[in-house]
Design a protein around this motif. Structure first.
Motif, PDB file in Angstrom:
ATOM      1  N   GLY A   1       5.769  14.120   6.815  1.00  0.00           N
ATOM      2  CA  GLY A   1       6.423  15.202   6.092  1.00  0.00           C
ATOM      3  C   GLY A   1       7.550  15.819   6.895  1.00  0.00           C
ATOM      4  O   GLY A   1       8.409  15.119   7.438  1.00  0.00           O
ATOM      5  N   CYS A   2       7.550  17.162   6.999  1.00  0.00           N
ATOM      6  CA  CYS A   2       8.601  17.867   7.729  1.00  0.00           C
ATOM      7  C   CYS A   2       8.477  17.719   9.237  1.00  0.00           C
ATOM      8  O   CYS A   2       9.272  18.296   9.981  1.00  0.00           O
ATOM      9  N   SER A   3       7.497  16.964   9.700  1.00  0.00           N
ATOM     10  CA  SER A   3       7.342  16.738  11.136  1.00  0.00           C
ATOM     11  C   SER A   3       8.039  15.476  11.623  1.00  0.00           C
ATOM     12  O   SER A   3       8.019  15.189  12.813  1.00  0.00           O
TER      13      SER A   3
ATOM     14  N   ASP B   1      -3.137  22.004   4.220  1.00  0.00           N
ATOM     15  CA  ASP B   1      -2.301  22.849   3.367  1.00  0.00           C
ATOM     16  C   ASP B   1      -1.046  23.270   4.126  1.00  0.00           C
ATOM     17  O   ASP B   1      -0.891  24.408   4.572  1.00  0.00           O
ATOM     18  N   THR B   2      -0.109  22.323   4.299  1.00  0.00           N
ATOM     19  CA  THR B   2       1.111  22.567   5.058  1.00  0.00           C
ATOM     20  C   THR B   2       2.136  21.494   4.732  1.00  0.00           C
ATOM     21  O   THR B   2       1.773  20.388   4.320  1.00  0.00           O
ATOM     22  N   GLN B   3       3.399  21.820   4.931  1.00  0.00           N
ATOM     23  CA  GLN B   3       4.457  20.823   4.740  1.00  0.00           C
ATOM     24  C   GLN B   3       4.629  19.942   5.973  1.00  0.00           C
ATOM     25  O   GLN B   3       5.328  18.933   5.946  1.00  0.00           O
ATOM     26  N   TYR B   4       3.974  20.357   7.070  1.00  0.00           N
ATOM     27  CA  TYR B   4       4.089  19.615   8.323  1.00  0.00           C
ATOM     28  C   TYR B   4       2.927  18.631   8.487  1.00  0.00           C
ATOM     29  O   TYR B   4       1.935  18.702   7.774  1.00  0.00           O
TER      30      TYR B   4
ATOM     31  N   ASN C   1      -1.514  31.658   2.430  1.00  0.00           N
ATOM     32  CA  ASN C   1      -0.177  31.377   1.889  1.00  0.00           C
ATOM     33  C   ASN C   1       0.921  32.242   2.506  1.00  0.00           C
ATOM     34  O   ASN C   1       2.069  32.184   2.087  1.00  0.00           O
TER      35      ASN C   1
ATOM     36  N   CYS D   1      13.126  21.194  11.800  1.00  0.00           N
ATOM     37  CA  CYS D   1      13.076  20.469  10.534  1.00  0.00           C
ATOM     38  C   CYS D   1      14.397  20.566   9.769  1.00  0.00           C
ATOM     39  O   CYS D   1      14.877  19.573   9.212  1.00  0.00           O
TER      40      CYS D   1
ATOM     41  N   GLN E   1       2.397  29.455   7.237  1.00  0.00           N
ATOM     42  CA  GLN E   1       3.013  28.243   6.695  1.00  0.00           C
ATOM     43  C   GLN E   1       4.254  27.781   7.447  1.00  0.00           C
ATOM     44  O   GLN E   1       4.642  26.614   7.341  1.00  0.00           O
ATOM     45  N   GLU E   2       4.906  28.648   8.197  1.00  0.00           N
ATOM     46  CA  GLU E   2       6.159  28.311   8.859  1.00  0.00           C
ATOM     47  C   GLU E   2       5.961  28.240  10.374  1.00  0.00           C
ATOM     48  O   GLU E   2       5.160  28.981  10.942  1.00  0.00           O
TER      49      GLU E   2
END
Length: 523
Positions: free
Chosen positions: A495-497, A448-451, A418, A256, A423-424
């Motif tokens: 998103g970050c994916s 619940d993730t940025q990916y 969290n 990412c 999360q990473e």
């Protein structure tokens, strides 16, 4: 095919000397500088890789630009014939390529031979067909208006409109280390099928099979300059390639952070960009699932290819009333079936991490989970004679390969949602399993993730399956399965994916420009 007998595909990665491939010729980097590659199974040096510079990139782009006019006007049937010859040669040398891929990346020879290599040749065959079939162009017809403004308009005329897809020009293809040859083929096949030329920059961590692919391309009769390969680091070779004024489009698969940097650089220069990035993929298991099937699938989704797959289900959420039973079955089945060790052994489930640096990254997350008070279990069969030692952080010492980058199958429970571990993206054989109560809770936790790359849902309730799959924020969603693949379907993330879609017609769309052609004809 007469040239195939002359192909020198070695039996050991240490026999390879990687060179840049520019305008149909193999050549050293202009700097004459090389980097060392390391065998992940042993931790020993294996071969040298060019440390190329912007001068090498300039030479490669110049060759690609020069080849573009002829290649783009070559009949689709002729391009398809070359792509099919490439596929035939990959199949012919697949067993040797699989061994080199395993020695370079750490994956098992079995998975490289039965999955990676057939997919490589499959991409070339798929896009050979696409090259011949072409696009289903949009066509339209309407009565042409005759107005005072349109002074050249012809009365009683018809406006006929159609689209035309044309190759874009020179493409930059930048690929990762988890599927070294496969990721090159996934991009290269559609790129050249539609008439583009390209410069490929494989990762410097696993360059062996991308280099061997250049032997196959030449033997198959691909014209000089159509596909050029420059080996080196992202800073010295990748960045100059992305920024090069004659590169029209950039396709990148990787992390990412790097993807965001490439997107910023290329976007600022108004280049078309495809970014296929990482994932922190959830799987939701409801209490009415086929439990044995679900557990077996989740073990594969956690540990296949050492967990070095962007789609691995590293976050697994199980409904509370079957949670303990699921975890118990997962633990027992993994301990029994997932053997870590020599990737050349047919009984090995997965091999070492790709590099020492990546191994240390994965171990850092395991140590963090331990520090946070989570329950961390290393699911190693105590009777496995190959395992000499299991360290406190899960690093394995394998008999005869003591310097290799091995990590135990790691199960984490009791971790907070969290936590960075949840999360990473870890990109290793580490899985977290947490309970949930309601369907609403499951959807909330999964999202619940940025990916947003992939996700799975396991339930025998068809209505629930339909509801939940529609609510999960990811580019691919599997019901009661994981990574069952159809290369005619779009692949990409949110998103970050990532920012775009690949495979089938979506790849063809990316690698072409769409023109609208209007013709005024008499009625």
């Amino acid at each position: 095919m007469n040239k195939s007998s002359a192909l020198n595909i070695p039996s050991d990665v240490s026999e390879i000397k990687v060179q840049n491939f520019i305008n149909g010729q193999w050549c050293p980097p202009t700097t004459n500088k090389y980097m060392s590659s390391w065998n992940p199974a042993t931790g020993q040096k294996s071969y040298a890789i060019p440390d190329s510079s912007s001068a090498d990139v300039d030479n490669a782009v110049r060759a690609a630009k020069s080849a573009f006019p002829v290649w783009s006007s070559t009949l689709p049937e002729e391009r398809a014939a070359i792509l099919n010859r490439i596929a035939d040669l990959i199949d012919q040398y697949g067993d040797k390529l699989a061994v080199i891929e395993s020695q370079d990346q750490g994956k098992t020879v079995f998975s490289a031979r039965t999955a990676d290599m057939p997919l490589c040749s499959g991409y070339f065959r798929q896009f050979a067909r696409c090259a011949v079939e072409g696009f289903e162009e949009t066509k339209s017809q309407m009565n042409a208006p005759c107005t005072p403004v349109a002074v050249t308009q012809v009365e009683n005329s018809v406006l006929q409109s159609t689209t035309q897809h044309v190759p874009s020009g020179v493409a930059a293809l930048i690929t990762p280390w988890n599927f070294p040859m496969l990721m090159v083929c996934e991009k290269l096949a559609p790129c050249i099928a539609v008439g583009n030329t390209c410069v490929v920059k494989p990762t410097e961590i696993t360059s062996a099979t991308p280099y061997l692919l250049t032997l196959i391309l030449q033997a198959a009769g691909l014209p000089n300059g159509v596909a050029n390969f420059v080996f080196g680091t992202g800073v010295n070779a990748g960045e100059p390639l992305v920024k090069h004024k004659d590169v029209r489009l950039v396709s990148f698969t990787g992390g990412c952070v790097t993807g965001a940097k490439i997107g910023s650089m290329a976007g600022g220069l108004l280049k078309r960009v495809s970014l296929e990035l990482g994932g922190k993929n959830p799987s939701v298991v409801f209490n009415d699932c086929n439990l044995e099937h679900a557990v077996a699938t989740h073990i594969r989704a956690a540990f296949q290819n050492q967990g070095e797959i962007c789609l691995c289900a590293s976050r697994q959420y199980v409904q509370r009333d079957i949670y303990d039973k699921f975890v118990k079955m997962f633990r027992e089945m993994t301990t029994k079936e997932v053997r870590v060790g020599n990737p050349g052994d047919s009984k090995t489930y997965y091999g070492p991490m790709v590099s020492q640096q990546h191994m240390e990254k994965v171990l850092t997350y395991i140590r963090l989970a331990q520090q946070e008070g989570a329950k961390v279990e290393f699911l190693v069969n105590p009777s496995d004679p190959a395992v000499k030692n299991v360290a406190n952080d899960g690093r394995l010492t394998i008999s005869g390969m003591e310097g290799g980058y091995y990590i135990a199958p790691t199960l984490i429970t009791g971790i907070k949602q969290n936590s960075r571990v949840m999360q990473e993206e870890i990109f290793g054989p580490v899985v977290c399993i947490l309970p949930f109560d309601t369907e609403e809770d499951a959807v909330m936790l999964a999202n619940d993730t940025q990916y947003g790359l992939g996700s799975s849902v396991f339930t025998q309730d068809k209505a629930r399956l339909d509801r939940v799959t529609k609510q999960l924020n990811s580019g691919s969603v599997w019901g009661n399965s994981w990574m069952n693949w159809d290369d005619n379907m779009p692949f990409g993330g949110l998103g970050c994916s990532g920012t775009s879609r690949e495979h089938g017609p979506w790849s063809l769309e990316f690698y072409t420009e769409t023109k609208a052609i209007y013709s005024l004809v008499s009625r």
